[in-house]
Design a protein around this motif. Structure first.
Motif, PDB file in Angstrom:
ATOM      1  N   ILE A  92       0.623  -1.140  -0.102  1.00 56.27           N
ATOM      2  CA  ILE A  92       0.089   0.063  -0.085  1.00 56.27           C
ATOM      3  C   ILE A  92       1.081   1.329   0.023  1.00 56.27           C
ATOM      4  CG2 ILE A  92      -1.808   1.150   1.240  1.00 56.27           C
ATOM      5  CD1 ILE A  92      -2.358  -1.163   2.434  1.00 56.27           C
ATOM      6  N   ASP A  93       0.618   2.181  -0.897  1.00 52.37           N
ATOM      7  CA  ASP A  93       1.101   3.437  -0.706  1.00 52.37           C
ATOM      8  C   ASP A  93       0.299   4.517  -0.482  1.00 52.37           C
ATOM      9  OD1 ASP A  93       4.084   4.433  -1.259  1.00 52.37           O
ATOM     10  OD2 ASP A  93       3.421   5.334  -2.910  1.00 52.37           O
ATOM     11  N   SER A  94       0.662   5.275   0.734  1.00 54.45           N
ATOM     12  CA  SER A  94      -0.206   6.421   1.055  1.00 54.45           C
ATOM     13  C   SER A  94       0.387   7.697   0.618  1.00 54.45           C
ATOM     14  CB  SER A  94      -0.059   6.402   2.667  1.00 54.45           C
ATOM     15  OG  SER A  94      -0.526   7.517   2.983  1.00 54.45           O
ATOM     16  N   LYS A  95      -0.823   8.427   0.085  1.00 56.17           N
ATOM     17  CA  LYS A  95      -0.638   9.723  -0.581  1.00 56.17           C
ATOM     18  C   LYS A  95      -1.503  10.742   0.000  1.00 56.17           C
ATOM     19  CE  LYS A  95       2.021   8.237  -4.186  1.00 56.17           C
ATOM     20  NZ  LYS A  95       3.304   8.468  -4.281  1.00 56.17           N
ATOM     21  N   ALA A  96      -1.098  11.648   0.639  1.00 57.22           N
ATOM     22  CA  ALA A  96      -1.852  12.539   1.152  1.00 57.22           C
ATOM     23  C   ALA A  96      -2.168  13.645   0.473  1.00 57.22           C
ATOM     24  CB  ALA A  96      -1.214  13.048   2.744  1.00 57.22           C
ATOM     25  N   LEU A  97      -2.941  13.457  -0.569  1.00 54.67           N
ATOM     26  CA  LEU A  97      -3.333  14.292  -1.555  1.00 54.67           C
ATOM     27  C   LEU A  97      -4.413  13.980  -2.318  1.00 54.67           C
ATOM     28  CD1 LEU A  97      -1.746  12.920  -4.122  1.00 54.67           C
ATOM     29  CD2 LEU A  97       0.150  14.036  -3.311  1.00 54.67           C
ATOM     30  N   PHE A  98      -4.865  14.846  -3.590  1.00 52.83           N
ATOM     31  CA  PHE A  98      -5.847  14.197  -4.284  1.00 52.83           C
ATOM     32  C   PHE A  98      -5.231  13.743  -5.666  1.00 52.83           C
ATOM     33  CE2 PHE A  98      -8.712  15.207  -7.878  1.00 52.83           C
ATOM     34  CZ  PHE A  98      -9.903  14.569  -7.415  1.00 52.83           C
ATOM     35  N   GLY A  99      -5.703  12.545  -6.089  1.00 58.41           N
ATOM     36  CA  GLY A  99      -5.186  11.872  -7.149  1.00 58.41           C
ATOM     37  C   GLY A  99      -5.558  12.366  -8.229  1.00 58.41           C
ATOM     38  N   ASP A 100      -4.990  13.338  -9.470  1.00 56.72           N
ATOM     39  CA  ASP A 100      -5.519  13.380 -10.434  1.00 56.72           C
ATOM     40  C   ASP A 100      -4.667  13.048 -11.776  1.00 56.72           C
ATOM     41  OD1 ASP A 100      -3.799  15.281 -11.890  1.00 56.72           O
ATOM     42  OD2 ASP A 100      -4.250  17.143 -10.999  1.00 56.72           O
ATOM     43  N   ALA A 101      -5.608  13.040 -12.848  1.00 49.80           N
ATOM     44  CA  ALA A 101      -5.077  12.489 -14.025  1.00 49.80           C
ATOM     45  C   ALA A 101      -3.569  13.109 -14.516  1.00 49.80           C
ATOM     46  CB  ALA A 101      -5.951  13.017 -15.427  1.00 49.80           C
ATOM     47  N   ASP A 102      -3.252  14.380 -13.925  1.00 45.14           N
ATOM     48  CA  ASP A 102      -2.071  14.541 -14.495  1.00 45.14           C
ATOM     49  C   ASP A 102      -0.791  14.130 -13.471  1.00 45.14           C
ATOM     50  OD1 ASP A 102      -2.587  16.127 -16.853  1.00 45.14           O
ATOM     51  OD2 ASP A 102      -3.322  17.805 -15.782  1.00 45.14           O
ATOM     52  N   MET A 103      -1.261  13.370 -12.323  1.00 46.91           N
ATOM     53  CA  MET A 103      -0.247  12.892 -11.394  1.00 46.91           C
ATOM     54  C   MET A 103      -0.442  11.436 -10.971  1.00 46.91           C
ATOM     55  SD  MET A 103       0.222  15.248  -7.821  1.00 46.91           S
ATOM     56  CE  MET A 103       1.241  14.275  -6.841  1.00 46.91           C
ATOM     57  N   LEU A 104      -0.143  10.869 -12.119  1.00 48.46           N
ATOM     58  CA  LEU A 104      -0.016   9.489 -11.906  1.00 48.46           C
ATOM     59  C   LEU A 104       0.994   8.667 -11.155  1.00 48.46           C
ATOM     60  CD1 LEU A 104      -1.063   8.106 -15.586  1.00 48.46           C
ATOM     61  CD2 LEU A 104      -2.632   9.018 -13.689  1.00 48.46           C
ATOM     62  N   PRO A 105       0.634   7.867 -10.137  1.00 46.96           N
ATOM     63  CA  PRO A 105       1.534   7.519  -9.190  1.00 46.96           C
ATOM     64  C   PRO A 105       2.725   6.510  -9.884  1.00 46.96           C
ATOM     65  CG  PRO A 105      -0.332   6.042  -9.123  1.00 46.96           C
ATOM     66  CD  PRO A 105      -0.625   6.945 -10.140  1.00 46.96           C
ATOM     67  N   GLN A 106       3.914   6.778  -9.588  1.00 49.04           N
ATOM     68  CA  GLN A 106       4.960   6.171 -10.071  1.00 49.04           C
ATOM     69  C   GLN A 106       5.128   4.614  -9.547  1.00 49.04           C
ATOM     70  OE1 GLN A 106       6.274   7.154 -13.115  1.00 49.04           O
ATOM     71  NE2 GLN A 106       4.601   8.922 -12.993  1.00 49.04           N
ATOM     72  N   VAL A 107       4.577   3.653  -9.760  1.00 50.81           N
ATOM     73  CA  VAL A 107       4.551   2.526  -9.112  1.00 50.81           C
ATOM     74  C   VAL A 107       4.876   1.158  -9.624  1.00 50.81           C
ATOM     75  CG1 VAL A 107       2.799   3.366  -7.371  1.00 50.81           C
ATOM     76  CG2 VAL A 107       1.890   2.141  -9.427  1.00 50.81           C
ATOM     77  N   GLU A 108       5.296   1.548 -11.030  1.00 58.23           N
ATOM     78  CA  GLU A 108       5.938   0.232 -11.675  1.00 58.23           C
ATOM     79  C   GLU A 108       6.846  -0.450 -11.035  1.00 58.23           C
ATOM     80  OE1 GLU A 108       4.645  -1.006 -14.375  1.00 58.23           O
ATOM     81  OE2 GLU A 108       3.272   0.570 -15.133  1.00 58.23           O
ATOM     82  N   THR A 109       7.707   0.225 -10.317  1.00 54.57           N
ATOM     83  CA  THR A 109       8.854  -0.532  -9.567  1.00 54.57           C
ATOM     84  C   THR A 109       8.287  -1.351  -8.431  1.00 54.57           C
ATOM     85  OG1 THR A 109      10.533   1.461 -10.078  1.00 54.57           O
ATOM     86  CG2 THR A 109      10.975  -0.150  -8.218  1.00 54.57           C
ATOM     87  N   TYR A 110       7.231  -0.896  -7.868  1.00 58.92           N
ATOM     88  CA  TYR A 110       6.662  -1.565  -6.535  1.00 58.92           C
ATOM     89  C   TYR A 110       5.870  -2.884  -7.378  1.00 58.92           C
ATOM     90  CZ  TYR A 110       7.046   2.694  -4.132  1.00 58.92           C
ATOM     91  OH  TYR A 110       7.491   3.906  -3.670  1.00 58.92           O
ATOM     92  N   VAL A 111       5.389  -2.885  -8.341  1.00 57.46           N
ATOM     93  CA  VAL A 111       4.653  -3.843  -9.032  1.00 57.46           C
ATOM     94  C   VAL A 111       5.764  -4.830  -9.432  1.00 57.46           C
ATOM     95  CG1 VAL A 111       3.292  -4.877 -10.940  1.00 57.46           C
ATOM     96  CG2 VAL A 111       2.820  -2.618  -9.820  1.00 57.46           C
TER      97      VAL A 111
END
Length: 407
Positions: free
Chosen positions: A333-352
């Motif tokens: 689980i990655d915690s993001k204390a913000l609003f996730g919008d279309a211009d700010m996709l999480p960089q999580v490929e490494t975690y996967v």
């Protein structure tokens, strides 16, 4: 006032129980952010105005205050990436305006540039830079360094290559404590720029420390009272008027992020879900870690994604039809204390790649799912809070308080 973390999870920014913003609300909020930023609205140069406008418009768009606050900053970061170079290319023009009496905040308004970043640009070029550590060439401190700084400024102020690490640290410290670092004009300002201290409008209202809220007084040098330099006062004014950038905002975003990570850990413990924290993983030498690595895979029940049809299409779901839901396995689980919008996709490929499928939790909600990436189905995106129920590998359903449930 500034954004403070609530003692409990924030309400979902839309009617969706998973924290997903409606397409209509998201589109209108995003358009308002872009228009407001492009117009150079006064809210970007006044903390009080910023909070008033965000609070008023968040209700109109069906978003929480924190969600619109975060969405606005996301949009402004995009604006900054596009405009920063042009502002930096005119560094000496801005410095000359400051030297002739234009205030830092006024310069920021004219350029539609954050006040704290304009303050950084001015300090980089007007203040006496620190002596370079471990000077191997034996250069004399003072005139040599000053001339180098002045020459660098006149070349257009491209600090990405011209500013060394120790100078960047000095400027950052000057923004954090302008009265301490820049308070004495005779030692803090380049000699050729000392004339600028007689320029600018005299300030009558007292300065307040942004961290303690206490009144700042002029410096005492021996038995005499030395007035604070114009540079230190204007840097303080710029920092205090900036609602999105600067030392205070950086510190608050950091603290909010930590508090929500702790809230996530507390929630998982209450559900008796075993896990390791990012700190635990780093202690044993793991690089690029998510906030939470689950000790065993768990299942979360989420809405099925539908492919995006025409641009801006809304995916309608029936809450009563269970076929609209599916169970997804997550390992982290990655915690993001913000609003996730279309211009700010999480960089999580490494975690996967390292740990398998996982979950990104946007505490302040997120844009419509159809507009967000999911790493080919390996990443679950949720907003607002964790689901009330998790499926353990044993087949047990765990709820809050460690309750075993039937679903």
């Amino acid at each position: 006032m500034s954004m403070k973390p609530p003692p409990s999870p924030p309400p979902a920014p839309a009617a969706d129980g998973n924290g997903e913003c409606s397409s209509d609300g998201y589109d209108r909020a995003e358009a308002w952010c872009r228009r407001t930023i492009a117009a150079g609205h006064a809210l970007m140069f006044s903390l009080a105005t910023f909070h008033e406008e965000i609070s008023r418009n968040s209700k109109e768009f069906g978003l929480s205050f924190e969600a619109l606050h975060s969405l606005f900053r996301n949009a402004h970061v995009v604006h900054m990436k596009r405009s920063s170079r042009s502002v930096r290319n005119q560094t000496m023009r801005h410095v000359t305006s400051y030297l002739n009496g234009t205030s830092i905040v006024t310069l920021a308004r004219k350029c539609n540039y954050p006040p704290s970043m304009m303050a950084r640009l001015i300090v980089e070029n007007v203040a006496v830079p620190p002596e370079k550590p471990n000077n191997r060439r034996g250069e004399k401190a003072g005139s040599g360094n000053n001339n180098a700084a002045t020459s660098n400024s006149r070349e257009g102020g491209n600090k990405s290559k011209g500013t060394s690490t120790h100078v960047k640290k000095f400027v950052t410290e000057a923004l954090r404590h302008p009265e301490k670092v820049l308070g004495c004009a005779s030692t803090a300002i380049l000699p050729e720029y000392l004339f600028s201290e007689k320029k600018g409008a005299a300030r009558t209202e007292p300065l307040l420390d942004q961290f303690s809220g206490l009144t700042l007084h002029d410096e005492i040098d021996g038995n005499s009272l030395q007035p604070l330099s114009r540079l230190s006062r204007e840097v303080r004014e710029a920092i205090d008027s900036d609602p999105m950038y600067g030392p205070r905002q950086d510190r608050e975003r950091h603290n909010v992020g930590i508090e929500y990570e702790l809230l996530l850990e507390q929630t998982l413990r209450s559900m008796d879900v075993p896990f390791e924290t990012e700190e635990d993983l780093r202690a044993r030498g793991t690089a690029k870690t998510p906030d939470i690595l689950l000790s065993c895979p768990v299942g979360v029940k989420v809405r099925r994604r539908e492919p995006l049809g025409r641009a801006g299409a809304r995916n309608e779901y029936s809450l009563e039809d269970d076929e609209e839901y599916e169970w997804k396995i997550i390992c982290w689980i990655d915690s993001k204390a913000l609003f996730g919008d279309a211009d700010m996709l999480p960089q999580v490929e490494t975690y996967v790649h390292r740990f398998g499928p996982g979950l990104v939790l946007y505490w302040f909600g997120h844009a419509p799912l159809a507009r967000l990436g999911d790493s080919h189905g390996d990443v679950v995106i949720l907003g607002g809070n964790l689901p009330d129920v998790l499926l353990m590998p044993t087949g047990d359903f765990c709820g809050r308080g460690g309750k075993k449930l039937f679903v």
